[in-house]
Enzyme design. Sequence first.
Site, PDB file in Angstrom:
ATOM      1  N   GLN A  97     -54.997  36.914  29.048  1.00  0.00           N
ATOM      2  CA  GLN A  97     -54.246  35.675  28.864  1.00  0.00           C
ATOM      3  C   GLN A  97     -52.756  35.960  28.668  1.00  0.00           C
ATOM      4  O   GLN A  97     -51.899  35.260  29.218  1.00  0.00           O
ATOM      5  CB  GLN A  97     -54.790  34.907  27.654  1.00  0.00           C
ATOM      6  CG  GLN A  97     -56.167  34.301  27.862  1.00  0.00           C
ATOM      7  CD  GLN A  97     -56.656  33.614  26.603  1.00  0.00           C
ATOM      8  OE1 GLN A  97     -56.710  34.219  25.536  1.00  0.00           O
ATOM      9  NE2 GLN A  97     -57.010  32.346  26.719  1.00  0.00           N
ATOM     10  N   ARG A 107     -51.128  36.831  31.882  1.00  0.00           N
ATOM     11  CA  ARG A 107     -50.963  35.612  32.685  1.00  0.00           C
ATOM     12  C   ARG A 107     -49.730  34.825  32.231  1.00  0.00           C
ATOM     13  O   ARG A 107     -48.939  34.336  33.048  1.00  0.00           O
ATOM     14  CB  ARG A 107     -52.233  34.761  32.542  1.00  0.00           C
ATOM     15  CG  ARG A 107     -52.271  33.473  33.330  1.00  0.00           C
ATOM     16  CD  ARG A 107     -53.691  32.896  33.269  1.00  0.00           C
ATOM     17  NE  ARG A 107     -53.778  31.591  33.899  1.00  0.00           N
ATOM     18  CZ  ARG A 107     -53.717  30.433  33.242  1.00  0.00           C
ATOM     19  NH1 ARG A 107     -53.578  30.444  31.930  1.00  0.00           N
ATOM     20  NH2 ARG A 107     -53.795  29.281  33.876  1.00  0.00           N
ATOM     21  N   TYR A 157     -35.082  32.665  20.094  1.00  0.00           N
ATOM     22  CA  TYR A 157     -33.956  32.383  19.195  1.00  0.00           C
ATOM     23  C   TYR A 157     -32.658  32.563  19.968  1.00  0.00           C
ATOM     24  O   TYR A 157     -32.592  32.203  21.132  1.00  0.00           O
ATOM     25  CB  TYR A 157     -34.046  33.258  17.934  1.00  0.00           C
ATOM     26  CG  TYR A 157     -33.324  32.640  16.771  1.00  0.00           C
ATOM     27  CD1 TYR A 157     -33.695  31.384  16.280  1.00  0.00           C
ATOM     28  CD2 TYR A 157     -32.252  33.281  16.165  1.00  0.00           C
ATOM     29  CE1 TYR A 157     -33.016  30.790  15.227  1.00  0.00           C
ATOM     30  CE2 TYR A 157     -31.570  32.703  15.107  1.00  0.00           C
ATOM     31  CZ  TYR A 157     -31.949  31.454  14.645  1.00  0.00           C
ATOM     32  OH  TYR A 157     -31.266  30.868  13.610  1.00  0.00           O
ATOM     33  N   ARG A 192     -23.542  22.962  11.651  1.00  0.00           N
ATOM     34  CA  ARG A 192     -22.906  24.137  12.267  1.00  0.00           C
ATOM     35  C   ARG A 192     -23.991  24.972  12.930  1.00  0.00           C
ATOM     36  O   ARG A 192     -24.396  26.009  12.425  1.00  0.00           O
ATOM     37  CB  ARG A 192     -22.155  24.959  11.216  1.00  0.00           C
ATOM     38  CG  ARG A 192     -21.239  26.025  11.809  1.00  0.00           C
ATOM     39  CD  ARG A 192     -20.873  27.068  10.786  1.00  0.00           C
ATOM     40  NE  ARG A 192     -22.034  27.815  10.321  1.00  0.00           N
ATOM     41  CZ  ARG A 192     -22.587  28.834  10.972  1.00  0.00           C
ATOM     42  NH1 ARG A 192     -22.115  29.225  12.144  1.00  0.00           N
ATOM     43  NH2 ARG A 192     -23.638  29.457  10.460  1.00  0.00           N
ATOM     44  N   LYS A 217     -36.369  29.899  13.731  1.00  0.00           N
ATOM     45  CA  LYS A 217     -36.273  30.853  12.629  1.00  0.00           C
ATOM     46  C   LYS A 217     -37.656  31.171  12.067  1.00  0.00           C
ATOM     47  O   LYS A 217     -37.996  32.332  11.811  1.00  0.00           O
ATOM     48  CB  LYS A 217     -35.394  30.264  11.523  1.00  0.00           C
ATOM     49  CG  LYS A 217     -34.704  31.282  10.659  1.00  0.00           C
ATOM     50  CD  LYS A 217     -33.473  31.829  11.374  1.00  0.00           C
ATOM     51  CE  LYS A 217     -32.648  32.712  10.484  1.00  0.00           C
ATOM     52  NZ  LYS A 217     -31.411  33.153  11.142  1.00  0.00           N
ATOM     53  N   GLU A 237     -29.955  27.143   6.373  1.00  0.00           N
ATOM     54  CA  GLU A 237     -29.575  27.660   7.693  1.00  0.00           C
ATOM     55  C   GLU A 237     -28.567  26.731   8.367  1.00  0.00           C
ATOM     56  O   GLU A 237     -28.778  25.514   8.450  1.00  0.00           O
ATOM     57  CB  GLU A 237     -30.830  27.798   8.567  1.00  0.00           C
ATOM     58  CG  GLU A 237     -30.591  28.453   9.902  1.00  0.00           C
ATOM     59  CD  GLU A 237     -30.313  29.944   9.793  1.00  0.00           C
ATOM     60  OE1 GLU A 237     -29.716  30.500  10.731  1.00  0.00           O
ATOM     61  OE2 GLU A 237     -30.704  30.553   8.775  1.00  0.00           O
ATOM     62  N   ASP A 238     -27.479  27.300   8.850  1.00  0.00           N
ATOM     63  CA  ASP A 238     -26.483  26.600   9.672  1.00  0.00           C
ATOM     64  C   ASP A 238     -25.904  25.358   9.003  1.00  0.00           C
ATOM     65  O   ASP A 238     -25.714  24.316   9.635  1.00  0.00           O
ATOM     66  CB  ASP A 238     -27.072  26.256  11.044  1.00  0.00           C
ATOM     67  CG  ASP A 238     -27.161  27.477  11.948  1.00  0.00           C
ATOM     68  OD1 ASP A 238     -26.694  28.551  11.524  1.00  0.00           O
ATOM     69  OD2 ASP A 238     -27.690  27.375  13.059  1.00  0.00           O
ATOM     70  N   ASP A 267     -27.153  32.729   6.779  1.00  0.00           N
ATOM     71  CA  ASP A 267     -25.842  32.870   7.408  1.00  0.00           C
ATOM     72  C   ASP A 267     -24.901  33.695   6.543  1.00  0.00           C
ATOM     73  O   ASP A 267     -24.022  34.387   7.064  1.00  0.00           O
ATOM     74  CB  ASP A 267     -25.215  31.493   7.661  1.00  0.00           C
ATOM     75  CG  ASP A 267     -26.079  30.629   8.550  1.00  0.00           C
ATOM     76  OD1 ASP A 267     -26.498  31.124   9.606  1.00  0.00           O
ATOM     77  OD2 ASP A 267     -26.357  29.475   8.185  1.00  0.00           O
ATOM     78  N   ASN A 314     -21.783  34.239  18.121  1.00  0.00           N
ATOM     79  CA  ASN A 314     -22.834  33.754  19.019  1.00  0.00           C
ATOM     80  C   ASN A 314     -22.407  32.436  19.645  1.00  0.00           C
ATOM     81  O   ASN A 314     -21.669  31.671  19.039  1.00  0.00           O
ATOM     82  CB  ASN A 314     -24.141  33.533  18.244  1.00  0.00           C
ATOM     83  CG  ASN A 314     -24.782  34.826  17.794  1.00  0.00           C
ATOM     84  OD1 ASN A 314     -24.864  35.774  18.555  1.00  0.00           O
ATOM     85  ND2 ASN A 314     -25.234  34.867  16.554  1.00  0.00           N
ATOM     86  N   ASN A 370     -28.433  41.635  14.576  1.00  0.00           N
ATOM     87  CA  ASN A 370     -29.217  40.408  14.469  1.00  0.00           C
ATOM     88  C   ASN A 370     -29.822  40.288  13.080  1.00  0.00           C
ATOM     89  O   ASN A 370     -30.429  41.230  12.576  1.00  0.00           O
ATOM     90  CB  ASN A 370     -30.329  40.420  15.529  1.00  0.00           C
ATOM     91  CG  ASN A 370     -30.938  39.064  15.750  1.00  0.00           C
ATOM     92  OD1 ASN A 370     -31.291  38.369  14.809  1.00  0.00           O
ATOM     93  ND2 ASN A 370     -31.070  38.679  17.010  1.00  0.00           N
TER      94      ASN A 370
END
EC number: 1.1.1.38
Length: 643
Positions: free
Chosen positions: A116, A119, A164, A219, A237, A309-310, A333, A472, A516
């Site tokens: 699988q 595939r 991501y 952001r 995330k 986050e952000d 961050d 980024n 990263n």
Amino acid sequence: PRVRSFIAHQSGITSVIRRSPDIAHRMVRSLSVSSQRNKSVAHHEDVYSHNLPPMDEKEMALYKLYRPERVTPKKRSAELLKEPRLNKGMGFSLYERQYLGLHGLLPPAFMTQEQQAYRVITKLREQPNDLARYIQLDGLQDRNEKLFYRVVCDHVKELMPIVYTPTVGLACQNFGYIYRKPKGLYITINDNSVSKIYQILSNWHEEDVRAIVVTDGERILGLGDLGAYGIGIPVGKLALYVALGGVQPKWCLPVLLDVGTNNMDLLNDPFYIGLRHKRVRGKDYDTLLDNFMKACTKKYGQKTLIQFEDFANPNAFRLLDKYQDKYTMFNDDIQGTASVIVAGLLTCTRVTKKLVSQEKYLFFGAGAASTGIAEMIVHQMQNEGISKEEACNRIYLMDIDGLVTKNRKEMNPRHVQFAKDMPETTSILEVIRAARPGALIGASTVRGAFNEEVIRAMAEINERPIIFALSNPTSKAECTAEEAYTFTNGAALYASGSPFPNFELNGHTYKPGQGNNAYIFPGVALGTILFQIRHVDNDLFLLAAKKVASCVTEDSLKVGRVYPQLKEIREISIQIAVEMAKYCYKNGTANLYPQPEDLEKYVRAQVYNTEYEELINATYDWPEQDMRHGFPVPVVRHDSMDG
């Protein structure tokens, strides 16, 4: 006992054949199915410990004690196929199909998970672009969760940029067009009370939530305010929590706090799926955050990890300072980025032969990420024996107004410690020539800020200049890997925020590392969740940085890679979690009791297994005397019943 039962069963069939061929036939068929079932269970026991080294009897007993237990699902038939956490598609065995009411609902083909996965990856590679691959993977996650994570784990280097950064940014920008199925919770400014938010949390289909990733969408990566479209970031995330950290998917909850957006393009977009008004700020915004944190801990407990986050720079540090000592939370961050960059710098010390405290650092871009990195570097320098004041003197910040100096009338309070008694300038070159830094770190989202002249200036004053272009996505990186290597004649120690391809120069192949956060946050999250660590402070992130740096091999350094290979992240995450446990039990900040006898085995037993598991629990025997009737049945003669 199972062997004796089998022999007795065989004898029973022999004695029954003469009296009732039909009954004997059913017994033989039952024995055949049972045999198939037992083979399946044996296979399950093998794959359940697939990531463990050989163990003796005591070690295996510990492992079985620590691992999560499985329970035969209550869902059956088509309802089971709709449950991505249980669905195997054509991976269901014939026994499972018959027992769980799936027979006939699936094609009459039987595929292994390997087949699988092959595939899926074949079809992914045929897609015309990365956004199409993202959409296909998103659909797979909705249908078959284990297969999704199996494919991502098997092809982590190839698929992490899809799951991501950078592709998730493109997916967020187009979220209104590609939206298919809800994957998280949306909490709006209109739901601003603990009770209302609690009700929304109660609508989530899982009760045992241990990790929440939350954003307000202001952001998103380097793309700015995407409002409700930012939900893709918590979803992506948490997918990495599972794939790279081994966190159980059922523990994860993505959340979008919708307070509006100041992005006029979105407000005018007919397909926009969020609140259509400008962002709410001030007291109402802060009240929403307070109520959210209270509702989460009321619903799931104080031990639940909440990752921010952000969030935009004005809120990121403010909220971290506000909640860090009250809740189990961190801001990736700030702390995650800082940790992974310090890990890269620690690796560079093996090449430059200088301590972190012996270098000077110039940051181009002074937002939350750069400030967090600078403070983490100061923390490491202090560990190496110099004072905080001396450490701050070795760090230079440049923002949109130029070098941060003491002459400024207005300044971010966190920048005061780094302000220099130097002439004001907006020229990177002037600062490089005056300060003579050993490392140039970009987090500005200004493409081309590190031009040829800047890079060559770094090479003139350093034998091995450190150049980290962290912005980024790749379209906003301060310089490419090719530019850094070319303009330093291969001397640069380079890392980027998004992946760049290998580059050949003068017959030597360079394989640039990617700074990263995924090297850090999955392991930190895993350790925090498993050992119920109450406060996630900078000491833990520095510990994680040192573990990541220690995993970089000499072969990697020879090709310019200052981070481990991506395929090693899951193992690194396990090691980070173990180191966190040792540190926190020693300092009394781990709250899982009793303390596991073997910390590493406990972690390995708890991590998510991407292999298919037997859905039906194994059967077992009772003592024969406990299965007998409590009294003998009297024999009634037929002739006694005659009238």
